[in-house]
Design a protein around this motif. Sequence first.
Motif, PDB file in Angstrom:
ATOM      1  N   CYS A 133     105.954 121.178  -6.638  1.00  0.00           N
ATOM      2  CA  CYS A 133     105.343 122.458  -6.973  1.00  0.00           C
ATOM      3  C   CYS A 133     104.048 122.213  -7.744  1.00  0.00           C
ATOM      4  CB  CYS A 133     106.280 123.276  -7.854  1.00  0.00           C
ATOM      5  SG  CYS A 133     107.814 123.711  -7.038  1.00  0.00           S
ATOM      6  N   LEU A 134     103.209 123.230  -7.785  1.00  0.00           N
ATOM      7  CA  LEU A 134     102.015 123.140  -8.625  1.00  0.00           C
ATOM      8  C   LEU A 134     102.452 122.918 -10.063  1.00  0.00           C
ATOM      9  CD1 LEU A 134      99.898 126.026  -7.103  1.00  0.00           C
ATOM     10  CD2 LEU A 134      99.442 123.582  -6.941  1.00  0.00           C
ATOM     11  N   GLY A 135     101.760 122.069 -10.758  1.00  0.00           N
ATOM     12  CA  GLY A 135     102.098 121.773 -12.145  1.00  0.00           C
ATOM     13  C   GLY A 135     103.139 120.685 -12.306  1.00  0.00           C
ATOM     14  N   ALA A 136     103.710 120.204 -11.201  1.00  0.00           N
ATOM     15  CA  ALA A 136     104.704 119.124 -11.286  1.00  0.00           C
ATOM     16  C   ALA A 136     104.010 117.845 -11.745  1.00  0.00           C
ATOM     17  CB  ALA A 136     105.375 118.906  -9.933  1.00  0.00           C
ATOM     18  N   PRO A 137     104.706 117.013 -12.491  1.00  0.00           N
ATOM     19  CA  PRO A 137     104.069 115.803 -13.021  1.00  0.00           C
ATOM     20  C   PRO A 137     103.805 114.735 -11.961  1.00  0.00           C
ATOM     21  CG  PRO A 137     106.377 115.892 -13.679  1.00  0.00           C
ATOM     22  CD  PRO A 137     106.083 117.172 -12.956  1.00  0.00           C
ATOM     23  N   ILE A 138     102.787 113.935 -12.230  1.00  0.00           N
ATOM     24  CA  ILE A 138     102.525 112.717 -11.484  1.00  0.00           C
ATOM     25  C   ILE A 138     103.169 111.608 -12.323  1.00  0.00           C
ATOM     26  CG2 ILE A 138     100.767 111.150 -10.578  1.00  0.00           C
ATOM     27  CD1 ILE A 138     100.719 113.905  -9.221  1.00  0.00           C
TER      28      ILE A 138
END
Length: 182
Positions: A133-138
């Motif tokens: 999802c958008l905002g998910a961590p790398i």
Amino acid sequence: MVKVGNESVLQNSPESSNEGSIFSKHRIKLWYGGRCYDSDQEEKLLVVSHCDTDLDQTFSLSPGGRLLHQRSKKCVVRLAPDSSTLGLGVCDDAIKFIFKDPGFLQSIAENGRVLCASQTSDTESSKANLYSCLGAPISLTGCDDTASRVDIIEESSFLEERKHFINVPFALNETCDFKRAD
């Protein structure tokens, strides 16, 4: 691209202002899904984001392997010594990366294991996730052929490509065959 030993790396573009960079002012775009790497609003986390033409979402990779987020002037670091989640911090603490063809930002762990910067999920940041999802961590994870793969795109090329989509009128028709409105 240029070969350095067994790895392929991007050469400096002629427009580059960061002398000695492997790449300078390039977007890191997820190969699958077309989203980009960027920082969160607080510029603490490295996250999955829309590729926003109005934001500087560019990075530079130095020959020493430091990945610099241009807008924040911070380097990519581990959030904590035992964490796989990547954040932004002082460059003295930066993780060392190499760019491996066909599109992986890799880091070598202390135990010698090859890890990749990968899109993950909010609930499990230690495993690559293709459907983030958008905002998910790398995070640093095992290298996944699809979820870890990225395209490194020079900023002016990215903007040139995207400008063709601005204010383009399309007419909908019953066949979902989108044709330009006249």
